[in-house]
Design a protein around this motif. Structure first.
Motif, PDB file in Angstrom:
ATOM      1  N   PRO A  35       0.797  -1.229   0.000  1.00 20.13           N
ATOM      2  CA  PRO A  35       0.000   0.000   0.000  1.00 20.13           C
ATOM      3  C   PRO A  35       0.833   1.284   0.000  1.00 20.13           C
ATOM      4  O   PRO A  35       0.278   2.362  -0.120  1.00 20.13           O
ATOM      5  N   ASN A  36       2.174   1.165   0.184  1.00 19.31           N
ATOM      6  CA  ASN A  36       2.985   2.376   0.244  1.00 19.31           C
ATOM      7  C   ASN A  36       3.059   3.095  -1.096  1.00 19.31           C
ATOM      8  O   ASN A  36       3.233   4.302  -1.155  1.00 19.31           O
ATOM      9  N   PHE A  37       2.949   2.332  -2.178  1.00 20.76           N
ATOM     10  CA  PHE A  37       2.966   2.913  -3.520  1.00 20.76           C
ATOM     11  C   PHE A  37       1.764   2.373  -4.279  1.00 20.76           C
ATOM     12  O   PHE A  37       1.353   1.233  -4.074  1.00 20.76           O
ATOM     13  N   THR A  38       1.222   3.182  -5.183  1.00 16.25           N
ATOM     14  CA  THR A  38       0.081   2.742  -5.985  1.00 16.25           C
ATOM     15  C   THR A  38       0.318   3.056  -7.454  1.00 16.25           C
ATOM     16  O   THR A  38       0.990   4.039  -7.795  1.00 16.25           O
ATOM     17  N   SER A  39      -0.211   2.230  -8.314  1.00 21.57           N
ATOM     18  CA  SER A  39      -0.049   2.395  -9.750  1.00 21.57           C
ATOM     19  C   SER A  39      -0.555   3.771 -10.191  1.00 21.57           C
ATOM     20  O   SER A  39      -1.622   4.210  -9.775  1.00 21.57           O
ATOM     21  N   GLY A  40       0.256   4.447 -11.000  1.00 13.14           N
ATOM     22  CA  GLY A  40      -0.123   5.763 -11.475  1.00 13.14           C
ATOM     23  C   GLY A  40       0.532   6.905 -10.741  1.00 13.14           C
ATOM     24  O   GLY A  40       0.530   8.042 -11.231  1.00 13.14           O
ATOM     25  N   GLN A  41       1.087   6.659  -9.551  1.00 15.14           N
ATOM     26  CA  GLN A  41       1.794   7.709  -8.835  1.00 15.14           C
ATOM     27  C   GLN A  41       2.982   8.169  -9.666  1.00 15.14           C
ATOM     28  O   GLN A  41       3.676   7.368 -10.284  1.00 15.14           O
ATOM     29  N   THR A  42       3.233   9.462  -9.664  1.00 17.24           N
ATOM     30  CA  THR A  42       4.368   9.998 -10.414  1.00 17.24           C
ATOM     31  C   THR A  42       5.321  10.736  -9.486  1.00 17.24           C
ATOM     32  O   THR A  42       4.935  11.200  -8.416  1.00 17.24           O
ATOM     33  N   ASP A  60      12.654  13.996 -10.556  1.00 17.19           N
ATOM     34  CA  ASP A  60      13.189  14.191 -11.891  1.00 17.19           C
ATOM     35  C   ASP A  60      13.049  15.689 -12.172  1.00 17.19           C
ATOM     36  O   ASP A  60      11.968  16.177 -12.443  1.00 17.19           O
ATOM     37  N   ALA A  61      14.172  16.404 -12.065  1.00 13.98           N
ATOM     38  CA  ALA A  61      14.114  17.864 -12.126  1.00 13.98           C
ATOM     39  C   ALA A  61      13.597  18.374 -13.467  1.00 13.98           C
ATOM     40  O   ALA A  61      12.880  19.374 -13.521  1.00 13.98           O
ATOM     41  N   SER A  62      13.948  17.699 -14.549  1.00 15.29           N
ATOM     42  CA  SER A  62      13.567  18.191 -15.869  1.00 15.29           C
ATOM     43  C   SER A  62      12.137  17.816 -16.255  1.00 15.29           C
ATOM     44  O   SER A  62      11.479  18.524 -17.004  1.00 15.29           O
ATOM     45  N   ASP A  63      11.676  16.684 -15.747  1.00 18.27           N
ATOM     46  CA  ASP A  63      10.342  16.203 -16.108  1.00 18.27           C
ATOM     47  C   ASP A  63       9.713  15.561 -14.875  1.00 18.27           C
ATOM     48  O   ASP A  63       9.824  14.365 -14.668  1.00 18.27           O
ATOM     49  N   PRO A  64       9.063  16.362 -14.021  1.00 16.84           N
ATOM     50  CA  PRO A  64       8.527  15.838 -12.757  1.00 16.84           C
ATOM     51  C   PRO A  64       7.556  14.676 -12.914  1.00 16.84           C
ATOM     52  O   PRO A  64       7.344  13.925 -11.981  1.00 16.84           O
ATOM     53  N   THR A  65       6.951  14.524 -14.078  1.00 14.11           N
ATOM     54  CA  THR A  65       6.018  13.413 -14.268  1.00 14.11           C
ATOM     55  C   THR A  65       6.627  12.304 -15.129  1.00 14.11           C
ATOM     56  O   THR A  65       5.924  11.466 -15.664  1.00 14.11           O
ATOM     57  N   GLY A  66       7.943  12.335 -15.257  1.00 11.81           N
ATOM     58  CA  GLY A  66       8.591  11.357 -16.130  1.00 11.81           C
ATOM     59  C   GLY A  66       8.686   9.961 -15.553  1.00 11.81           C
ATOM     60  O   GLY A  66       8.759   8.992 -16.290  1.00 11.81           O
ATOM     61  N   TYR A  67       8.701   9.841 -14.224  1.00 10.40           N
ATOM     62  CA  TYR A  67       8.789   8.539 -13.578  1.00 10.40           C
ATOM     63  C   TYR A  67       7.472   8.244 -12.873  1.00 10.40           C
ATOM     64  O   TYR A  67       6.902   9.111 -12.218  1.00 10.40           O
ATOM     65  N   GLU A  68       7.004   7.022 -12.984  1.00  8.89           N
ATOM     66  CA  GLU A  68       5.733   6.675 -12.354  1.00  8.89           C
ATOM     67  C   GLU A  68       5.747   5.218 -11.903  1.00  8.89           C
ATOM     68  O   GLU A  68       6.538   4.404 -12.382  1.00  8.89           O
ATOM     69  N   ILE A  69       4.853   4.913 -10.961  1.00 12.33           N
ATOM     70  CA  ILE A  69       4.665   3.539 -10.503  1.00 12.33           C
ATOM     71  C   ILE A  69       3.764   2.838 -11.513  1.00 12.33           C
ATOM     72  O   ILE A  69       2.654   3.289 -11.789  1.00 12.33           O
ATOM     73  N   LEU A 121       7.986  11.489  -5.542  1.00  8.80           N
ATOM     74  CA  LEU A 121       7.333  10.685  -4.504  1.00  8.80           C
ATOM     75  C   LEU A 121       7.956  11.060  -3.161  1.00  8.80           C
ATOM     76  O   LEU A 121       8.789  10.347  -2.613  1.00  8.80           O
ATOM     77  N   LEU A 122       7.606  12.214  -2.654  1.00 10.51           N
ATOM     78  CA  LEU A 122       8.234  12.714  -1.441  1.00 10.51           C
ATOM     79  C   LEU A 122       7.632  12.071  -0.192  1.00 10.51           C
ATOM     80  O   LEU A 122       6.429  11.816  -0.114  1.00 10.51           O
ATOM     81  N   ASN A 123       8.496  11.817   0.786  1.00  6.00           N
ATOM     82  CA  ASN A 123       8.072  11.319   2.097  1.00  6.00           C
ATOM     83  C   ASN A 123       7.259  10.034   2.016  1.00  6.00           C
ATOM     84  O   ASN A 123       6.231   9.883   2.663  1.00  6.00           O
ATOM     85  N   VAL A 124       7.707   9.109   1.203  1.00  5.51           N
ATOM     86  CA  VAL A 124       7.058   7.806   1.118  1.00  5.51           C
ATOM     87  C   VAL A 124       7.971   6.780   1.779  1.00  5.51           C
ATOM     88  O   VAL A 124       9.116   6.594   1.361  1.00  5.51           O
TER      89      VAL A 124
END
Length: 209
Positions: free
Chosen positions: A34-41, A62-71, A44-47
């Motif tokens: 439950p700590n991470f869920t599909s679709g989170q980008t 990801d400084a250049s593309d904050p939504t570039g990495y996801e679960i 991911l602070l304080n997880v």
């Protein structure tokens, strides 16, 4: 049978020393619920990690593309299972920040590219860097396990994947990120207790003499 005084002092000191050095910890991020869920980008602070102390926190950014990495439930090879942290469309590095210094990092990865010649995953930390070549581990994408150890604890790191020719990979997938904190040194109070024990033993021997 009565034990000699020195054996009692030695046993007490040994137990205290062991207790004082037991705060080393290994934290594992599997990116599962439950700590991470599909679709989170990212970020991911304080997880907190799925396995390990909840007080240990890692920021994934990801400084250049904050939504570039996801679960996502993407599995490029057998080293990556269930949910993982994926960069499907970005070539920017994944930055990791730890609220506690770590001395060892290990992570499974998969990356886009041909199944030979293989690319590599690069880890950069203030304490040093390492390149881990990918290989055919099964599945659609090459991958491997990167491991880095340092005598000096570090609190930041970056991961970036490259193709065999040096070009940036456009997809990076990581799973089972394992972080190890350094072993604690004895506290001053512990050293004082050990010193008192040794002193008491010396006095006892002097009285007997």
């Amino acid at each position: 049978m009565r034990r000699p005084a020195w054996t009692v002092v030695f046993a007490v000191c040994w137990c205290v020393l062991l207790a004082s050095r037991s705060s080393a910890a290994t934290l594992t991020y599997t990116f599962e619920t439950p700590n991470f869920t599909s679709g989170q980008t990212t970020p991911l602070l304080n997880v907190a990690p799925n396995i390990g102390a909840g007080t240990f926190l890692t920021s994934f950014t990801d400084a250049s593309d904050p939504t570039g990495y996801e679960i996502a439930p993407f599995q490029p090879n057998p080293l990556v299972t269930g949910l993982s942290l994926v960069a499907p469309t970005t070539t920017t590095p994944l930055s990791l920040t730890f609220n506690t210094g770590v001395t060892q990092l290990s992570v499974n990865f998969g990356m886009n590219g041909p199944q030979g010649p293989f690319g590599f995953l690069r880890l950069i930390t203030p304490s040093g860097s390492v390149d881990q070549a990918g290989s055919n581990v099964g599945g659609a994408f090459p991958g491997g396990t990167l491991t880095f150890s340092s005598a000096s604890p570090f609190t930041t790191a970056t991961l970036q994947a490259f193709l065999s020719g040096g070009a940036l990979a456009t997809q990076l997938d990581i799973d089972n990120l394992i972080l190890t904190t350094p072993t604690a040194v004895p506290e001053p109070a512990t050293l004082t207790l050990v010193g008192l024990g040794v002193s008491a033993l010396a006095v006892r021997r002097k009285r007997r003499a």
